[in-house]
Design a protein around this motif. Structure first.
Motif, PDB file in Angstrom:
ATOM      1  N   ASP A   1       0.823  -1.208   0.000  1.00 21.96           N
ATOM      2  CA  ASP A   1       0.000   0.000   0.000  1.00 21.96           C
ATOM      3  C   ASP A   1       0.859   1.261   0.000  1.00 21.96           C
ATOM      4  N   THR A   2       2.147   1.135   0.297  1.00 23.42           N
ATOM      5  CA  THR A   2       3.078   2.255   0.202  1.00 23.42           C
ATOM      6  C   THR A   2       3.590   2.400  -1.223  1.00 23.42           C
ATOM      7  N   VAL A   3       3.768   1.276  -1.906  1.00 24.79           N
ATOM      8  CA  VAL A   3       4.309   1.279  -3.261  1.00 24.79           C
ATOM      9  C   VAL A   3       3.238   1.653  -4.281  1.00 24.79           C
ATOM     10  N   LEU A   4       2.010   1.191  -4.080  1.00 26.29           N
ATOM     11  CA  LEU A   4       0.945   1.418  -5.062  1.00 26.29           C
ATOM     12  C   LEU A   4       0.734   2.889  -5.415  1.00 26.29           C
ATOM     13  N   PRO A   5       0.721   3.820  -4.462  1.00 25.75           N
ATOM     14  CA  PRO A   5       0.561   5.226  -4.855  1.00 25.75           C
ATOM     15  C   PRO A   5       1.689   5.716  -5.776  1.00 25.75           C
ATOM     16  N   HIS A   6       2.905   5.219  -5.559  1.00 19.14           N
ATOM     17  CA  HIS A   6       4.016   5.589  -6.444  1.00 19.14           C
ATOM     18  C   HIS A   6       3.808   5.021  -7.843  1.00 19.14           C
ATOM     19  N   VAL A   7       3.339   3.786  -7.902  1.00 20.07           N
ATOM     20  CA  VAL A   7       3.071   3.162  -9.201  1.00 20.07           C
ATOM     21  C   VAL A   7       1.992   3.942  -9.939  1.00 20.07           C
ATOM     22  N   LEU A   8       0.905   4.251  -9.265  1.00 14.51           N
ATOM     23  CA  LEU A   8      -0.196   4.959  -9.931  1.00 14.51           C
ATOM     24  C   LEU A   8       0.191   6.375 -10.335  1.00 14.51           C
ATOM     25  N   ALA A   9       1.023   7.051  -9.545  1.00 18.04           N
ATOM     26  CA  ALA A   9       1.500   8.390  -9.909  1.00 18.04           C
ATOM     27  C   ALA A   9       2.394   8.318 -11.138  1.00 18.04           C
ATOM     28  N   ALA A  10       3.256   7.316 -11.199  1.00 18.77           N
ATOM     29  CA  ALA A  10       4.130   7.158 -12.363  1.00 18.77           C
ATOM     30  C   ALA A  10       3.305   6.816 -13.605  1.00 18.77           C
ATOM     31  N   VAL A  11       2.300   5.971 -13.437  1.00 13.98           N
ATOM     32  CA  VAL A  11       1.413   5.618 -14.551  1.00 13.98           C
ATOM     33  C   VAL A  11       0.710   6.872 -15.075  1.00 13.98           C
ATOM     34  N   ALA A  12       0.223   7.700 -14.169  1.00 14.93           N
ATOM     35  CA  ALA A  12      -0.455   8.938 -14.584  1.00 14.93           C
ATOM     36  C   ALA A  12       0.493   9.845 -15.350  1.00 14.93           C
TER      37      ALA A  12
ATOM     38  N   VAL B   1       3.154   8.852 -17.143  1.00 15.35           N
ATOM     39  CA  VAL B   1       3.466   8.226 -18.433  1.00 15.35           C
ATOM     40  C   VAL B   1       2.292   8.345 -19.405  1.00 15.35           C
ATOM     41  N   PHE B   2       1.075   8.071 -18.924  1.00 12.12           N
ATOM     42  CA  PHE B   2      -0.086   8.040 -19.816  1.00 12.12           C
ATOM     43  C   PHE B   2      -0.861   9.351 -19.875  1.00 12.12           C
ATOM     44  N   GLY B   3      -0.537  10.285 -19.002  1.00 12.63           N
ATOM     45  CA  GLY B   3      -1.238  11.559 -19.004  1.00 12.63           C
ATOM     46  C   GLY B   3      -2.654  11.467 -18.460  1.00 12.63           C
ATOM     47  N   ALA B   4      -2.966  10.373 -17.792  1.00 15.01           N
ATOM     48  CA  ALA B   4      -4.294  10.168 -17.198  1.00 15.01           C
ATOM     49  C   ALA B   4      -4.154   9.143 -16.084  1.00 15.01           C
ATOM     50  N   SER B   5      -5.059   9.198 -15.136  1.00 16.50           N
ATOM     51  CA  SER B   5      -4.992   8.253 -14.028  1.00 16.50           C
ATOM     52  C   SER B   5      -5.476   6.875 -14.487  1.00 16.50           C
ATOM     53  N   ALA B   6      -5.034   5.855 -13.761  1.00 19.87           N
ATOM     54  CA  ALA B   6      -5.453   4.487 -14.022  1.00 19.87           C
ATOM     55  C   ALA B   6      -5.969   3.891 -12.721  1.00 19.87           C
ATOM     56  N   ARG B   7      -6.798   2.880 -12.841  1.00 17.62           N
ATOM     57  CA  ARG B   7      -7.289   2.171 -11.659  1.00 17.62           C
ATOM     58  C   ARG B   7      -6.252   1.143 -11.231  1.00 17.62           C
ATOM     59  N   PRO B   8      -6.188   0.840  -9.950  1.00 16.08           N
ATOM     60  CA  PRO B   8      -5.226  -0.162  -9.472  1.00 16.08           C
ATOM     61  C   PRO B   8      -5.368  -1.522 -10.148  1.00 16.08           C
ATOM     62  N   ASP B   9      -6.594  -1.877 -10.557  1.00 20.33           N
ATOM     63  CA  ASP B   9      -6.790  -3.188 -11.175  1.00 20.33           C
ATOM     64  C   ASP B   9      -6.599  -3.180 -12.689  1.00 20.33           C
ATOM     65  N   ASP B  10      -6.261  -2.022 -13.267  1.00 23.75           N
ATOM     66  CA  ASP B  10      -5.940  -1.954 -14.694  1.00 23.75           C
ATOM     67  C   ASP B  10      -4.603  -2.641 -14.935  1.00 23.75           C
ATOM     68  N   SER B  11      -4.444  -3.193 -16.119  1.00 23.72           N
ATOM     69  CA  SER B  11      -3.146  -3.726 -16.519  1.00 23.72           C
ATOM     70  C   SER B  11      -2.428  -2.661 -17.347  1.00 23.72           C
ATOM     71  N   PHE B  12      -1.155  -2.852 -17.525  1.00 26.02           N
ATOM     72  CA  PHE B  12      -0.357  -1.931 -18.323  1.00 26.02           C
ATOM     73  C   PHE B  12      -0.942  -1.795 -19.731  1.00 26.02           C
ATOM     74  N   PHE B  13      -1.306  -2.927 -20.334  1.00 30.35           N
ATOM     75  CA  PHE B  13      -1.813  -2.880 -21.702  1.00 30.35           C
ATOM     76  C   PHE B  13      -3.229  -2.316 -21.781  1.00 30.35           C
ATOM     77  N   SER B  14      -4.062  -2.587 -20.780  1.00 36.06           N
ATOM     78  CA  SER B  14      -5.418  -2.023 -20.822  1.00 36.06           C
ATOM     79  C   SER B  14      -5.385  -0.509 -20.636  1.00 36.06           C
ATOM     80  N   ALA B  15      -4.312  -0.009 -20.047  1.00 33.44           N
ATOM     81  CA  ALA B  15      -4.146   1.443 -19.889  1.00 33.44           C
ATOM     82  C   ALA B  15      -3.582   2.081 -21.156  1.00 33.44           C
ATOM     83  N   GLY B  16      -3.244   1.262 -22.150  1.00 32.47           N
ATOM     84  CA  GLY B  16      -2.735   1.786 -23.416  1.00 32.47           C
ATOM     85  C   GLY B  16      -1.231   1.684 -23.569  1.00 32.47           C
TER      86      GLY B  16
END
Length: 88
Positions: free
Chosen positions: A7-18, A20-35
């Motif tokens: 739960d400490t790492v997940l916010p960092h992952v989601l911030a980095a994903v946002a 990279v992709f310019g939009a937020s992603a859900r925790p249960d999204d996969s890399f490919f489903s996020a584009g």
């Protein structure tokens, strides 16, 4: 790196994903489903290495079933982050 709570790492992952992709992603999204593509995978791995101070293999980014699963793997420590060799 010592193991971190997922739960400490997940916010960092989601911030980095946002970033990279310019939009937020859900925790249960996969890399490919996020584009995701190969360029985004390299960028995301680099961002996570900087933010978490650990080596992150691109193959881990590509193979994780979801961003939650990616965070859990990263939280497990370097032995589980896809690292096969130490930096020299």
């Amino acid at each position: 790196m010592s193991p971190l709570p997922p739960d400490t790492v997940l916010p960092h992952v989601l911030a980095a994903v946002a970033e990279v992709f310019g939009a937020s992603a859900r925790p249960d999204d996969s890399f490919f489903s996020a584009g995701g593509d190969s360029v985004a995978a390299v960028w995301l791995a680099d961002l996570l290495e900087e933010r978490l101070d650990t080596e992150v293999e691109v193959s881990l980014v590509l193979s994780a079933a979801s961003f939650t699963a990616l965070a859990a793997e990263l939280a497990s420590g370097p032995a589980h982050s896809g690292t096969t060799a130490e930096k020299g």
